[in-house]
Design a protein around this motif. Structure first.
Motif, PDB file in Angstrom:
ATOM      1  N   CYS A  40       0.811  -1.145   0.020  1.00 32.99           N
ATOM      2  CA  CYS A  40       0.184   0.052  -0.036  1.00 32.99           C
ATOM      3  C   CYS A  40       0.808   1.318   0.002  1.00 32.99           C
ATOM      4  CB  CYS A  40      -0.747   0.131   1.119  1.00 32.99           C
ATOM      5  SG  CYS A  40      -1.935   1.362   1.601  1.00 32.99           S
ATOM      6  N   ALA A  41       1.642   1.196   0.952  1.00 30.06           N
ATOM      7  CA  ALA A  41       2.938   2.541   0.773  1.00 30.06           C
ATOM      8  C   ALA A  41       3.323   2.690  -0.437  1.00 30.06           C
ATOM      9  CB  ALA A  41       3.927   2.147   1.873  1.00 30.06           C
ATOM     10  N   GLU A  42       3.950   1.518  -1.101  1.00 34.68           N
ATOM     11  CA  GLU A  42       4.660   1.807  -2.395  1.00 34.68           C
ATOM     12  C   GLU A  42       3.722   2.200  -3.300  1.00 34.68           C
ATOM     13  OE1 GLU A  42       8.254   0.631  -3.238  1.00 34.68           O
ATOM     14  OE2 GLU A  42       8.000   1.287  -1.096  1.00 34.68           O
ATOM     15  N   GLU A  43       2.409   1.801  -3.590  1.00 37.57           N
ATOM     16  CA  GLU A  43       1.453   1.994  -4.608  1.00 37.57           C
ATOM     17  C   GLU A  43       1.001   3.366  -4.153  1.00 37.57           C
ATOM     18  OE1 GLU A  43      -1.164  -1.217  -4.968  1.00 37.57           O
ATOM     19  OE2 GLU A  43       0.291  -2.336  -5.701  1.00 37.57           O
ATOM     20  N   THR A  44       0.678   3.843  -3.098  1.00 35.26           N
ATOM     21  CA  THR A  44      -0.099   5.187  -2.849  1.00 35.26           C
ATOM     22  C   THR A  44       1.145   6.387  -2.399  1.00 35.26           C
ATOM     23  OG1 THR A  44      -0.270   4.572  -0.473  1.00 35.26           O
ATOM     24  CG2 THR A  44      -1.764   3.802  -1.831  1.00 35.26           C
ATOM     25  N   LYS A  45       2.410   5.929  -2.299  1.00 36.69           N
ATOM     26  CA  LYS A  45       3.257   6.670  -1.627  1.00 36.69           C
ATOM     27  C   LYS A  45       2.903   7.489  -0.234  1.00 36.69           C
ATOM     28  CE  LYS A  45       5.385   6.119  -5.706  1.00 36.69           C
ATOM     29  NZ  LYS A  45       6.263   5.093  -5.674  1.00 36.69           N
ATOM     30  N   ALA A  46       2.079   6.870   0.364  1.00 35.33           N
ATOM     31  CA  ALA A  46       1.771   7.458   1.696  1.00 35.33           C
ATOM     32  C   ALA A  46       2.813   7.438   2.730  1.00 35.33           C
ATOM     33  CB  ALA A  46       0.468   6.312   2.082  1.00 35.33           C
ATOM     34  N   THR A  47       2.648   8.271   3.582  1.00 37.70           N
ATOM     35  CA  THR A  47       3.513   8.350   4.743  1.00 37.70           C
ATOM     36  C   THR A  47       3.208   7.481   5.825  1.00 37.70           C
ATOM     37  OG1 THR A  47       3.785  10.922   4.205  1.00 37.70           O
ATOM     38  CG2 THR A  47       4.495  10.183   6.189  1.00 37.70           C
ATOM     39  N   VAL A  48       2.066   7.421   6.131  1.00 34.88           N
ATOM     40  CA  VAL A  48       1.579   6.399   7.001  1.00 34.88           C
ATOM     41  C   VAL A  48       0.549   5.473   6.715  1.00 34.88           C
ATOM     42  CG1 VAL A  48       0.476   6.223   9.512  1.00 34.88           C
ATOM     43  CG2 VAL A  48       2.270   7.998   8.926  1.00 34.88           C
ATOM     44  N   VAL A  49       0.631   4.057   6.882  1.00 30.63           N
ATOM     45  CA  VAL A  49      -0.635   3.089   6.622  1.00 30.63           C
ATOM     46  C   VAL A  49      -0.845   2.428   7.844  1.00 30.63           C
ATOM     47  CG1 VAL A  49      -1.022   1.209   5.137  1.00 30.63           C
ATOM     48  CG2 VAL A  49       0.605   3.125   4.202  1.00 30.63           C
ATOM     49  N   CYS A  50      -2.243   2.282   8.174  1.00 32.55           N
ATOM     50  CA  CYS A  50      -2.538   1.585   9.036  1.00 32.55           C
ATOM     51  C   CYS A  50      -3.430   0.241   8.602  1.00 32.55           C
ATOM     52  CB  CYS A  50      -3.507   2.427  10.051  1.00 32.55           C
ATOM     53  SG  CYS A  50      -4.971   2.619   9.240  1.00 32.55           S
ATOM     54  N   PRO A  51      -3.300  -1.070   9.508  1.00 35.29           N
ATOM     55  CA  PRO A  51      -3.775  -1.881   8.864  1.00 35.29           C
ATOM     56  C   PRO A  51      -5.263  -1.822   9.541  1.00 35.29           C
ATOM     57  CG  PRO A  51      -2.797  -2.281  10.935  1.00 35.29           C
ATOM     58  CD  PRO A  51      -2.353  -0.943  10.660  1.00 35.29           C
ATOM     59  N   LEU A  52      -6.097  -3.043   9.055  1.00 36.80           N
ATOM     60  CA  LEU A  52      -7.440  -3.230   9.739  1.00 36.80           C
ATOM     61  C   LEU A  52      -7.239  -3.707  11.052  1.00 36.80           C
ATOM     62  CD1 LEU A  52     -10.743  -3.408   9.629  1.00 36.80           C
ATOM     63  CD2 LEU A  52     -10.238  -5.950   8.827  1.00 36.80           C
ATOM     64  N   THR A  53      -7.300  -2.783  12.044  1.00 41.51           N
ATOM     65  CA  THR A  53      -7.189  -3.348  13.702  1.00 41.51           C
ATOM     66  C   THR A  53      -8.271  -3.638  14.339  1.00 41.51           C
ATOM     67  OG1 THR A  53      -5.268  -1.667  13.661  1.00 41.51           O
ATOM     68  CG2 THR A  53      -6.429  -2.513  15.597  1.00 41.51           C
ATOM     69  N   CYS A  54      -8.303  -5.017  14.621  1.00 42.17           N
ATOM     70  CA  CYS A  54      -9.227  -5.442  15.230  1.00 42.17           C
ATOM     71  C   CYS A  54      -9.163  -5.594  16.984  1.00 42.17           C
ATOM     72  CB  CYS A  54      -9.587  -7.033  14.846  1.00 42.17           C
ATOM     73  SG  CYS A  54     -10.246  -7.115  13.056  1.00 42.17           S
ATOM     74  N   ILE A  55     -10.161  -6.126  17.765  1.00 43.41           N
ATOM     75  CA  ILE A  55      -9.802  -5.903  19.149  1.00 43.41           C
ATOM     76  C   ILE A  55     -10.483  -7.459  19.556  1.00 43.41           C
ATOM     77  CG2 ILE A  55     -12.075  -4.810  19.573  1.00 43.41           C
ATOM     78  CD1 ILE A  55     -10.613  -3.504  21.820  1.00 43.41           C
ATOM     79  N   GLY A  56      -9.487  -8.097  20.642  1.00 46.07           N
ATOM     80  CA  GLY A  56     -10.167  -9.063  21.555  1.00 46.07           C
ATOM     81  C   GLY A  56     -10.210 -10.378  20.895  1.00 46.07           C
ATOM     82  N   GLN A  57     -10.550 -11.405  21.588  1.00 46.99           N
ATOM     83  CA  GLN A  57     -11.056 -12.788  21.141  1.00 46.99           C
ATOM     84  C   GLN A  57     -12.241 -12.994  20.528  1.00 46.99           C
ATOM     85  OE1 GLN A  57      -8.417 -14.760  20.583  1.00 46.99           O
ATOM     86  NE2 GLN A  57      -6.754 -14.257  22.275  1.00 46.99           N
ATOM     87  N   PRO A  58     -12.506 -13.841  19.475  1.00 48.35           N
ATOM     88  CA  PRO A  58     -11.653 -14.391  18.554  1.00 48.35           C
ATOM     89  C   PRO A  58     -10.921 -13.339  17.575  1.00 48.35           C
ATOM     90  CG  PRO A  58     -13.824 -15.556  18.347  1.00 48.35           C
ATOM     91  CD  PRO A  58     -13.905 -14.173  19.220  1.00 48.35           C
ATOM     92  N   LEU A  59      -9.686 -13.709  17.500  1.00 50.16           N
ATOM     93  CA  LEU A  59      -8.918 -12.525  16.629  1.00 50.16           C
ATOM     94  C   LEU A  59      -9.429 -12.593  15.394  1.00 50.16           C
ATOM     95  CD1 LEU A  59      -5.339 -14.667  17.255  1.00 50.16           C
ATOM     96  CD2 LEU A  59      -6.453 -12.577  18.482  1.00 50.16           C
ATOM     97  N   GLY A  60      -9.372 -11.139  14.960  1.00 49.85           N
ATOM     98  CA  GLY A  60      -9.803 -10.743  13.665  1.00 49.85           C
ATOM     99  C   GLY A  60     -11.360 -10.602  13.226  1.00 49.85           C
TER     100      GLY A  60
END
Length: 360
Positions: free
Chosen positions: A107-127
Motif C-alpha cells: 500500500c505504501a509503495e503504490e500510494t506513496k503514503a507517509t503512514v499506513v494503518c492496517p485493519l485493527t481488530c480487538i479481542g478474541q476471537p482474533l480478527g
C-alpha cells in the motif's frame, strides 16, 4: 545480505503478560525480511529473561530500562535506532495475521503514503471485531464574534462492527489518522518533524503525531488486507498492575490533555476534553477495580462498596504516580539510564540517528 526495508519497533502499551504471544506472531506471520527493535521498559524479571533469550536466538535489538516508560518515550528509544526506509510501530499486545507487513508495504509503495494503518481488530476471537479501520482527525476552526475557536474533530471508522458485516465496505482508502497499536511509517518524515512528543504521557499521542505529519504534508491510508488484533487484558500480578495504574494514572492523563490543548491552541472547556476528564480513571475501573469487586462480592458489586473502592483506588493511583515522578524524574533522565543495547553493531548507528538528533 541486503539491508531490510523495514524496522519493526515493539514497545509496551499497558501490560507485559502478552509479550510472548505477540512476539511469536510477528516471527510466525512475517515472511518479508525485517529488522526488529524491542523496547522493554521495566518488565518483570521473567519477561526480561524471555526477551533476552529471544534477542540472542533471533538476533534482534533489545533495549532495556529498569524504569517504566511512557509509550512515546519507548517509541523514541526505538526510533533512534532505525536505519531503514520504513518503520512499524506496534504494541506488545497485538497479534498480527499472515501477510500483514507485505500488505502494508504494498500500500505504501503504490500510494506513496507517509503512514499506513492496517485493519485493527480487538479481542478474541482474533480478527472478528473491528477496533479501527482508519479515521479522521483535524483541527476545525469555528468563527466567533471575536476571533475563532479551534476544536478537535475525530472520527473512527467501523468501531465495534463485525468484520463479516462490513466486509464489502472495507477497501483501501485515504484517511487522516492511524493508531499506535500498529502503523507503518516512512522513516524520512522524522527528519522533518523530529521525535515523538514525550509531553504526551498516556493519551492523544496518536492524534498529535498524525496531525503533525499532516502539517508536514504527509498522507495516510488504511489497508484492510493487512489485519492485526489488539488483545486487551490484565493479569493480576503486582508488576503488571503497577505499570497499568501508572500508564493510565490521573496524573499522566491530565498532563497529556493539558499539553495537547496548549500545543494545538485548544481549550479544555471544549466538550472533546470535558468528555475525557469525566471519564478519568475508567480504564482502571473497567480492567482492574470492577473485576476485583465482582470476585470479592460474588458479582453483587453493591454501590456503597463501589464508591469506597473508587475513592481508595484513586488515592492509591495518585500515590503511585507521585512516587514514580519523585524517584525517576520522568522526562529528563530516561535515556541516560538506558542499559546496553543487545546485538546491535555500532556501524548501524549512523546517518538516520544523526539526522534525527539534529532535528530535535
Amino acid at each position: 545480505m541486503n539491508k531490510p526495508q523495514v524496522t519493526i519497533i515493539v514497545s509496551q502499551r499497558e501490560r507485559f503478560s502478552y509479550t510472548r504471544e505477540s512476539l511469536e506472531s510477528i516471527y510466525q506471520h512475517t515472511p518479508v525480511t525485517f529488522s526488529l527493535v524491542y523496547v522493554d521498559g521495566g518488565s518483570p524479571r521473567h519477561i526480561q529473561r524471555y526477551l533476552k533469550e529471544q534477542a540472542q536466538e533471533k538476533r534482534f535489538q533489545l533495549i532495556r530500562t529498569e524504569q517504566y516508560l511512557s509509550p512515546n518515550q519507548a517509541r523514541n528509544l526505538g526510533l533512534q535506532q532505525v536505519n531503514s526506509e520504513y518503520l512499524v510501530f506496534i504494541d506488545n499486545d497485538v497479534i498480527v495475521s499472515p501477510g500483514w507487513l507485505d500488505s502494508l508495504l504494498e500500500c505504501a509503495e503504490e500510494t506513496k503514503a507517509t503512514v499506513v494503518c492496517p485493519l485493527t481488530c480487538i479481542g478474541q476471537p482474533l480478527g472478528e471485531t473491528i477496533h479501527l479501520a482508519g479515521g479522521e482527525a483535524h483541527i476545525f476552526v469555528e468563527p466567533q464574534e471575536v476571533g475563532v475557536k479551534r476544536r478537535v474533530y475525530e472520527k473512527h471508522y467501523f468501531v465495534n462492527r463485525k468484520v463479516t458485516d462490513v466486509r464489502d465496505q472495507l477497501h483501501r482508502q485515504q484517511c487522516e489518522f492511524a493508531e499506535f497499536h500498529c502503523m507503518l511509517v516512512r522513516s524520512e518524515i522524522f527528519q522533518q518533524i523530529g521525535l515523538l512528543d514525550e509531553g504526551l504521557l498516556s493519551t492523544r499521542e496518536h492524534i498529535d503525531f498524525c496531525m503533525t505529519v499532516a502539517e508536514a504534508g504527509g498522507t495516510f491510508y488504511c489497508e484492510p488486507t493487512a489485519v492485526v488484533t489488539y488483545v486487551p487484558g490484565l493479569k493480576f500480578e503486582l508488576s503488571e498492575l503497577a505499570f497499568f495504574m501508572l500508564r493510565w494514572s490521573d496524573a499522566w492523563e491530565i498532563a497529556s490533555l493539558e499539553h495537547f490543548s496548549q500545543k494545538w491552541d485548544l481549550t479544555t472547556k471544549d466538550k472533546y476534553f470535558k468528555k475525557r476528564y469525566k471519564r478519568m480513571g475508567h480504564r482502571r475501573y473497567q480492567a482492574f477495580l470492577k473485576p476485583l469487586l465482582s470476585s470479592l462480592t460474588f458479582g453483587q458489586n453493591p454501590l456503597w462498596l463501589e464508591r469506597i473502592a473508587v475513592s481508595l483506588e484513586r488515592k492509591l493511583n495518585h500515590y503511585i504516580s507521585d512516587r514514580y515522578t519523585r524517584t525517576q524524574a520522568v522526562a529528563k533522565s530516561v535515556r541516560p539510564q538506558t542499559t546496553a543495547i543487545i546485538n546491535k553493531p555500532v556501524r548501524e548507528l549512523v546517518s538516520t540517528v544523526n539526522s534525527l538528533e539534529g532535528d530535535k
